[in-house]
Write a protein that holds these residues in place. Structure first.
Motif, mmCIF file in Angstrom:
data_model
loop_
_atom_site.group_PDB
_atom_site.id
_atom_site.type_symbol
_atom_site.label_atom_id
_atom_site.label_comp_id
_atom_site.label_asym_id
_atom_site.label_seq_id
_atom_site.Cartn_x
_atom_site.Cartn_y
_atom_site.Cartn_z
ATOM 1 N N ASP A 195 -10.997 41.220 57.379
ATOM 2 C CA ASP A 195 -10.359 40.698 58.821
ATOM 3 C C ASP A 195 -11.433 40.920 60.121
ATOM 4 O OD1 ASP A 195 -7.943 42.104 60.330
ATOM 5 O OD2 ASP A 195 -9.651 43.652 61.214
ATOM 6 N N SER A 214 2.461 37.648 67.814
ATOM 7 C CA SER A 214 1.949 39.157 67.440
ATOM 8 C C SER A 214 3.137 39.893 67.476
ATOM 9 C CB SER A 214 1.777 39.619 69.238
ATOM 10 O OG SER A 214 2.329 39.130 70.008
ATOM 11 N N CYS A 248 2.353 45.951 67.859
ATOM 12 C CA CYS A 248 1.484 45.227 67.647
ATOM 13 C C CYS A 248 -0.010 46.255 68.909
ATOM 14 C CB CYS A 248 1.143 44.123 67.889
ATOM 15 S SG CYS A 248 -0.710 43.513 67.085
ATOM 16 N N ALA A 249 -0.859 47.564 68.344
ATOM 17 C CA ALA A 249 -1.752 47.217 69.182
ATOM 18 C C ALA A 249 -3.092 47.012 69.669
ATOM 19 C CB ALA A 249 -2.108 49.232 68.057
ATOM 20 N N ARG A 250 -3.095 46.125 68.408
ATOM 21 C CA ARG A 250 -4.559 45.476 68.553
ATOM 22 C C ARG A 250 -4.199 43.450 69.158
ATOM 23 N NH1 ARG A 250 -8.343 45.128 63.494
ATOM 24 N NH2 ARG A 250 -5.804 44.204 62.380
ATOM 25 N N CYS A 251 -2.905 43.228 69.944
ATOM 26 C CA CYS A 251 -3.087 42.271 70.145
ATOM 27 C C CYS A 251 -2.783 41.687 71.538
ATOM 28 C CB CYS A 251 -1.769 42.304 69.864
ATOM 29 S SG CYS A 251 -0.956 41.938 68.230
ATOM 30 N N GLN A 265 -5.742 43.037 72.876
ATOM 31 C CA GLN A 265 -6.849 43.149 73.207
ATOM 32 C C GLN A 265 -6.890 41.314 72.830
ATOM 33 O OE1 GLN A 265 -9.367 45.065 70.232
ATOM 34 N NE2 GLN A 265 -11.419 43.356 70.649
ATOM 35 N N VAL A 266 -6.576 40.718 71.704
ATOM 36 C CA VAL A 266 -6.482 39.865 71.445
ATOM 37 C C VAL A 266 -6.161 38.855 72.553
ATOM 38 C CG1 VAL A 266 -5.895 37.762 69.658
ATOM 39 C CG2 VAL A 266 -6.776 40.372 68.567
ATOM 40 N N GLY A 314 -5.985 39.646 61.499
ATOM 41 C CA GLY A 314 -6.661 40.323 62.493
ATOM 42 C C GLY A 314 -7.109 39.542 64.133
ATOM 43 N N VAL A 315 -8.521 40.935 65.115
ATOM 44 C CA VAL A 315 -8.759 40.150 65.909
ATOM 45 C C VAL A 315 -9.577 39.230 65.148
ATOM 46 C CG1 VAL A 315 -10.698 41.304 67.578
ATOM 47 C CG2 VAL A 315 -8.621 42.916 67.086
#
Length: 136
Positions: free
Chosen positions: A28, A58, A62-65, A67-68, A122-123
């Motif tokens: 990832d 995204s 999406c929980a990490r989007c 942050q990215v 991923g990130v």
């Protein structure tokens, strides 16, 4: 089925699941080649950079989007000729199959001709992202 056999099978499944999870976690955010993909600017609905564009795929859930999005937006604002565009696959699900996006966030480093030079699932790791941009 004996209890010992059932416990053995359950234990083997747990070990296999852990191995798969650790492998996916290690992959990832790592840089992958773009292959022969080309991104059509009409699919992104944003302004492209004169040198390169960071295309982020995204979805709304999406929980990490976010942050990215912040990371890529900050990088794009600090470098000349670099732009960041986000494509919401919730509203454009056809693009996920066209560009082979299987998870969100997925980030492409695209040169000015539309060729995908690097891909991150991923990130993205910041140092790998900077290296990919230096190669464009």
């Amino acid at each position: 089925m004996s209890p010992a056999l059932a416990i053995g099978i359950a234990g083997a499944l747990i070990v296999l699941t852990v191995i798969i999870g650790v492998t996916l976690r290690l992959l990832d955010g790592r840089r992958r080649g773009g292959g022969h993909l080309r991104v059509d600017p009409a699919d992104t609905a944003g302004d492209w950079g004169s040198r390169a564009t960071l295309v982020q795929f995204s979805t709304e859930m999406c929980a990490r989007c976010p942050q990215v999005r912040r990371m890529l937006g900050g990088l794009a604002s600090s470098e000349e000729g670099l732009a960041h565009v986000e494509v919401d696959l919730t509203h454009r699900p056809d693009l996920s199959s066209r560009y082979r996006v299987l998870q969100t966030p997925t980030t492409f480093v695209v040169d000015r001709t539309g060729a995908v030079r690097a891909r991150f699932n991923g990130v993205p790791h910041p140092h790998a992202l900077v290296e990919a941009l230096a190669a464009v």
